[in-house]
Design an enzyme around this catalytic site. Structure first.
Site, short mmCIF file in Angstrom:
data_model
loop_
_atom_site.label_atom_id
_atom_site.label_comp_id
_atom_site.label_asym_id
_atom_site.label_seq_id
_atom_site.Cartn_x
_atom_site.Cartn_y
_atom_site.Cartn_z
N LYS A 107 0.82 -1.23 0.00
CA LYS A 107 0.00 0.00 0.00
C LYS A 107 0.84 1.26 0.00
O LYS A 107 0.47 2.27 -0.59
CB LYS A 107 -0.95 0.02 1.20
CG LYS A 107 -0.26 -0.11 2.56
CD LYS A 107 -0.77 -1.30 3.30
CE LYS A 107 0.17 -1.74 4.37
NZ LYS A 107 -0.15 -3.04 4.91
N ILE A 138 -9.81 -9.04 2.47
CA ILE A 138 -11.16 -8.61 2.03
C ILE A 138 -11.09 -8.18 0.56
O ILE A 138 -10.29 -7.32 0.22
CB ILE A 138 -11.67 -7.42 2.88
CG1 ILE A 138 -11.71 -7.79 4.37
CG2 ILE A 138 -13.04 -6.97 2.40
CD1 ILE A 138 -12.10 -6.62 5.28
N GLY A 189 2.27 -9.78 18.97
CA GLY A 189 2.66 -9.64 17.56
C GLY A 189 1.63 -8.91 16.71
O GLY A 189 1.73 -8.90 15.49
N GLU A 192 3.76 -3.44 15.88
CA GLU A 192 5.21 -3.38 15.66
C GLU A 192 5.90 -2.83 16.91
O GLU A 192 5.26 -2.18 17.74
CB GLU A 192 5.51 -2.43 14.50
CG GLU A 192 4.82 -2.75 13.20
CD GLU A 192 5.46 -3.92 12.48
OE1 GLU A 192 6.65 -4.18 12.72
OE2 GLU A 192 4.77 -4.58 11.70
N ASP A 203 -0.92 4.14 8.34
CA ASP A 203 -1.25 2.93 7.59
C ASP A 203 -2.68 3.02 7.04
O ASP A 203 -2.93 2.72 5.86
CB ASP A 203 -1.09 1.72 8.53
CG ASP A 203 -1.50 0.42 7.87
OD1 ASP A 203 -0.78 -0.02 6.96
OD2 ASP A 203 -2.54 -0.14 8.26
N LYS A 207 -4.08 3.23 2.86
CA LYS A 207 -5.15 2.39 2.29
C LYS A 207 -6.32 3.27 1.83
O LYS A 207 -6.90 3.04 0.77
CB LYS A 207 -5.61 1.36 3.32
CG LYS A 207 -4.52 0.37 3.69
CD LYS A 207 -4.88 -0.42 4.93
CE LYS A 207 -3.76 -1.33 5.38
NZ LYS A 207 -3.96 -1.88 6.72
N GLY A 304 -2.09 -10.66 8.19
CA GLY A 304 -1.65 -12.01 8.51
C GLY A 304 -1.30 -12.75 7.24
O GLY A 304 -1.84 -12.45 6.16
N1 LIG Z 1 2.05 -8.83 7.00
C1 LIG Z 1 0.79 -8.57 6.70
O1 LIG Z 1 -0.14 -9.02 7.37
C2 LIG Z 1 0.48 -7.73 5.48
C3 LIG Z 1 -0.88 -7.49 5.14
C4 LIG Z 1 -1.19 -6.76 4.00
C5 LIG Z 1 -0.15 -6.26 3.22
N2 LIG Z 1 1.15 -6.47 3.58
C6 LIG Z 1 2.20 -5.92 2.73
O2 LIG Z 1 2.93 -7.01 2.17
C7 LIG Z 1 4.30 -6.63 1.98
C8 LIG Z 1 5.21 -7.62 2.68
O3 LIG Z 1 4.91 -7.62 4.05
P1 LIG Z 1 5.49 -8.73 5.07
O4 LIG Z 1 4.75 -8.54 6.33
O5 LIG Z 1 5.51 -10.05 4.41
O6 LIG Z 1 6.99 -8.17 5.25
P2 LIG Z 1 8.25 -8.95 5.88
O7 LIG Z 1 7.80 -10.10 6.69
O8 LIG Z 1 9.12 -7.92 6.49
O9 LIG Z 1 9.00 -9.54 4.58
C9 LIG Z 1 9.71 -8.73 3.69
C10 LIG Z 1 10.53 -9.63 2.78
O10 LIG Z 1 11.20 -8.83 1.81
C11 LIG Z 1 12.57 -9.26 1.72
N3 LIG Z 1 13.40 -8.12 1.31
C12 LIG Z 1 13.65 -6.99 1.98
N4 LIG Z 1 14.46 -6.17 1.25
C13 LIG Z 1 14.73 -6.85 0.12
C14 LIG Z 1 15.52 -6.57 -1.02
N5 LIG Z 1 16.20 -5.44 -1.15
N6 LIG Z 1 15.58 -7.51 -2.01
C15 LIG Z 1 14.90 -8.67 -1.92
N7 LIG Z 1 14.12 -8.99 -0.86
C16 LIG Z 1 14.04 -8.09 0.14
C17 LIG Z 1 12.92 -9.79 3.09
O11 LIG Z 1 14.00 -10.67 2.97
P3 LIG Z 1 14.63 -11.50 4.22
O12 LIG Z 1 13.51 -12.38 4.72
O13 LIG Z 1 15.74 -12.30 3.65
O14 LIG Z 1 15.05 -10.47 5.22
C18 LIG Z 1 11.60 -10.47 3.50
O15 LIG Z 1 11.57 -11.78 3.00
C19 LIG Z 1 4.41 -5.19 2.48
O16 LIG Z 1 4.24 -4.29 1.42
C20 LIG Z 1 3.23 -5.08 3.45
O17 LIG Z 1 2.75 -3.74 3.59
C21 LIG Z 1 1.48 -7.20 4.69
#
Ligand SMILES: NC(=O)c1ccc[n+]([C@@H]2O[C@H](COP(=O)([O-])OP(=O)(O)OC[C@H]3O[C@@H](n4cnc5c(N)ncnc54)[C@H](OP(=O)(O)O)[C@@H]3O)[C@@H](O)[C@H]2O)c1
Length: 437
Positions: A107, A138, A189, A192, A203, A207, A304
């Site tokens: 987002k 959703i 969890g 943050e 955030d 959205k 999640g």
């Molecule tokens: N978590 C949620 O519930 C949720 C919900 C809706 C949307 N989102 C969105 O989904 C996206 C990912 O969220 P997340 O929670 O999955 O984040 P996350 O757990 O922090 O995962 C980020 C991933 O990106 C990798 N990464 C970071 N910098 C990089 C780079 N320069 N090159 C290649 N890989 C790189 C990291 O690698 P390493 O693992 O090796 O460090 C990690 O695997 C975000 O945009 C977030 O806003 C998340």
């Protein structure tokens, strides 16, 4: 059967690893639904050694997501890195320019660069799908982009941040303070280590800016959002809201008005009997109000790994089902070039009801002085009551006012006047009341 859809995933964190797992566990189901196999051929993250909890041995590993995005051996680039610049922006841009479809959950990236990226996608005739970017699992983007033709949206609003809704729900249910709830949310969890982004409304604002564009056909204007977080919501507010038949929620609201479009994120009182007031804990909800449909409310898991992966996999499946040469719908419902500039409505002209909580000296004449300030600003009161709040001394009392519809400017002027009169012993609290079905 058509050739397999080759998927490259960049980012293997909470969402990326879940997407890889769902694509593997549901491979047969997806093949049946899409009429072709959907295969993860390449993956990329920072640390190649980290255990992702899913077998990725069949996929090629790449350190550089930007090179990966441009490579000809993938059909879809799935960006799950996060952040509005850096590797996320560069790789999505590179993928679109190279004619690859893109799926993202990001987002922050869309709020800042969504329109520019949509222009590239539309020029190259590829899809930029982002269902997971707003309210996680959703399907609100699909609903607004595809299922509402002919409808004119008058208002879209929602609970778009699970952390804030979890905190407000627990504060109400257990009578505990904001700080205590936040600590628990961090331990579990749900929040943050640095919760500012969530609790101060950023955030939700990201959205909301995407929903505004879809609702009103305007260019995304994430910097033009009025924003207040929930950190100053107290037990006194929650209890007073309950007594008056309201519940406090952090809402993102975008609304068409005579002077432009309002975009606002702030704690809001909604009637306890309304549907959105029943959305508890980390659950998200989005209400869309239109001239034809009336009010539609979608509610479900907003974050999640699994819930978000469900939306990402849905976006990938849509690409698998599309056929070469098929004209894709525009990214934000209208072709990017036809999105109108966002015309901001001034917050001062916002019209609605207000809850005002004042802690005042317990002196003769205070009540009358408050009522006079309201009348001087043409504010009609639904109620004005002295409210007993524990911890008050004999020397101070709480006065709760609920106004009929008035303007933000009038309320600010009246409250400034009351403050100048010297009757207050603490900062005044003002919470907007939102109409909700
Ligand atoms: N978590 C949620 O519930 C949720 C919900 C809706 C949307 N989102 C969105 O989904 C996206 C990912 O969220 P997340 O929670 O999955 O984040 P996350 O757990 O922090 O995962 C980020 C991933 O990106 C990798 N990464 C970071 N910098 C990089 C780079 N320069 N090159 C290649 N890989 C790189 C990291 O690698 P390493 O693992 O090796 O460090 C990690 O695997 C975000 O945009 C977030 O806003 C998340």
């Amino acid at each position: 059967m058509a050739e397999a859809l080759r998927v490259g995933i960049a980012g293997l964190g909470t969402v990326g690893a879940s997407v890889a797992r769902v694509l593997r566990d549901k491979a047969a189901e997806l093949t049946r639904q899409c009429g072709r196999d959907v295969i993860v051929t390449t993956v990329s993250a920072r640390d190649p050694k980290r255990d992702r909890g899913v077998d990725l041995s069949a996929a090629k590993w790449f350190d550089d997501p930007i090179k990966r995005a441009q490579a000809a051996d993938i059909d879809v680039f799935v960006e799950l890195i996060g952040g509005d610049e850096g590797a996320a922006r560069a790789s999505v841009k590179a993928a679109l320019e190279a004619g690859r479809h893109v799926v993202t959950a990001n987002k922050a990236l869309l709020a800042k660069h969504g329109v520019a990226l949509a222009e590239i996608a539309e020029k190259r005739g590829v899809l930029l799908n982002y269902e997971a970017a707003v309210a996680g699992g959703i399907p609100v983007i699909k609903t607004m982009r595809e299922a509402m033709a002919g409808n004119s949206v008058t208002r879209v609003f929602g609970i778009l941040n699970g952390t804030c809704n979890y905190i407000l729900t627990r504060m109400e249910a257990e009578g505990i303070s904001f700080d205590e709830c936040l600590k628990d949310a961090q331990r579990l969890g749900y929040a943050e280590a640095d919760p500012t982004f969530d609790i101060e409304g950023h955030d939700t604002a990201h959205k909301l800016s995407i929903l505004t564009s879809l609702a009103f056909g305007t260019r995304i204007a994430a910097n033009d959002i009025y924003m207040e977080g929930i950190s100053n919501i107290s037990q006194a507010d929650i209890r007073a809201a309950g007594d008056l038949g309201y519940r406090i929620k952090l809402l993102g609201v975008a609304q068409r008005t005579d002077s432009g479009i309002e975009q606002r994120v702030h704690p809001t009182m909604v009637p306890t009997a309304s549907v959105i007031a029943q959305v508890h804990g980390v659950t998200n909800a989005v209400a869309i109000e239109t001239d034809i449909l009336g009010e539609l409310l979608l509610s479900g898991p907003g974050a999640g790994g699994n819930a978000t992966a469900s939306a990402v996999v849905g976006d990938i499946a849509d690409i698998a089902k599309s056929r070469p040469g098929f004209q894709h719908g525009p990214v934000f419902g209208l072709p990017a070039k036809e999105l109108r500039p966002y015309k901001k409505a001034q917050m001062r002209s916002h019209a609605g009801g207000y809850f005002i909580r004042l802690t005042v000296h317990d002196r003769i004449g205070v009540f009358a002085a408050i009522a006079k300030r309201m009348a001087d600003n043409d504010i009609s009161l639904e109620s004005i009551v002295q409210h007993a709040v524990s911890g008050e001394t004999d020397a101070q009392k709480t006065v709760i006012l609920v106004t009929h519809e008035t303007t933000e400017a009038a309320v600010r002027k009246a409250v400034d006047g009351i403050t100048k009169d010297g009757h207050l012993t603490d900062k005044p609290q003002v919470i907007r009341i939102e109409r909700a079905g």
